[in-house]
Scaffold this active site. Structure first.
Site, PDB file in Angstrom:
ATOM      1  N   SER A 184       0.858  -1.186   0.000  1.00  0.00           N
ATOM      2  CA  SER A 184       0.000   0.000   0.000  1.00  0.00           C
ATOM      3  C   SER A 184       0.892   1.233   0.000  1.00  0.00           C
ATOM      4  CB  SER A 184      -0.891   0.020   1.247  1.00  0.00           C
ATOM      5  OG  SER A 184      -1.558   1.275   1.382  1.00  0.00           O
ATOM      6  N   TYR A 197      -1.806  -0.435  10.191  1.00  0.00           N
ATOM      7  CA  TYR A 197      -1.867  -0.799   8.776  1.00  0.00           C
ATOM      8  C   TYR A 197      -0.613  -0.324   8.041  1.00  0.00           C
ATOM      9  CZ  TYR A 197      -3.680  -1.093   3.976  1.00  0.00           C
ATOM     10  OH  TYR A 197      -3.856  -1.374   2.641  1.00  0.00           O
TER      11      TYR A 197
END
Length: 254
Positions: free
Chosen positions: A144, A157
């Site tokens: 990501s 995350y």
């Protein structure tokens, strides 16, 4: 046969029940691979398999929780037994918990890191044992942009995805000499079941678009081409790299 043709290859796609994982599983199938589809939810799993089989392609469903001990070895063993080999792994399974850093609990941290990083490593390790021995393999980790730039309410995350990106480099350093290439894709915002609620907030969408030079939210199909490229022989001399698929978002600070 083109360099992007995956005919004769067998792939595992984790988190393939919906969203990005489903699109990637279908895309690899369209490129010629037979695909082991891994997901935790039976209905989602079957829907992906049915979509692949409707194209006349081969898909093998594997229901698994990759955070359970030994799950990765079982998935690889089932794949090689059912489909006769393993050449490609797409590490896509993941989750996010959006909380301010002061509110993140130890349980929150463990849930995110155990799936996004720990499970991804042990899937890579299990696949790597097969790939290094046969001296051929492609591993594509779905990371990501949150692993390379700071985004608020995403400390667990972002940390897990940063770890995944660095894991990609280390595995490439160790395994590329065996003909196993490991790369990552770093998406920005995409329309998926996981982002659907967030993207109902028009103000939030506008904030995202202001940081996206292409001026739009990504579609999961935008990830299929890069994944096929990295899984194919067209990327034979690329390893240890992270490709942002982000509409230009990381131009500002990748």
């Amino acid at each position: 046969m083109t360099r992007f043709d995956l005919t004769g290859k067998t792939a595992i796609v984790t988190g393939a029940g919906r969203g990005i994982g489903r699109a990637l599983a279908i895309g690899l199938s369209e490129a010629g691979a037979q695909v082991a589809v891994v997901a935790r939810t039976e209905n989602d799993l079957q829907e992906t398999v049915q979509a692949i089989e409707a194209m006349g392609k081969v898909a093998h469903p594997i229901k698994a929780d990759l955070t359970e001990p030994g799950a990765a070895d079982k998935v690889v063993a089932q794949t090689t037994e059912a489909l006769g080999g393993l050449h490609i792994l797409v590490n896509n399974a993941g989750m996010n918990l959006r909380k301010k850093a002061l509110e993140v609990t130890e349980e929150d941290w463990d849930r995110v890191v155990d799936l996004n990083l720990k499970a991804a490593f042990f899937m890579a390790q299990a696949a790597g044992k097969v790939m290094c021995e046969q001296r051929y393999g492609r591993i594509v980790n779905i990371a990501s942009v949150a692993g390379v730039v700071a985004l608020r309410t995403g400390v667990a995350y972002g940390s897990s995805k940063a770890g995944l990106i660095h894991m990609t480099r280390v595995l490439a350093l160790e395994w590329s000499k065996f003909g196993v290439n490991i790369n990552a894709i770093a998406p920005w915002y995409f329309r998926t079941p996981l982002t659907e609620a967030l993207l109902q907030d028009e103000a939030y969408v506008q904030e995202i678009l202001q940081r996206t030079p292409s001026g739009r939210i990504g579609d999961v199909e935008d990830l299929v081409g890069p994944a096929i490229f990295l899984a194919s022989d067209a990327a034979a001399y690329i390893t240890g790299q992270t490709i942002p698929v982000d509409g230009g978002m990381t131009i500002y600070g990748f």
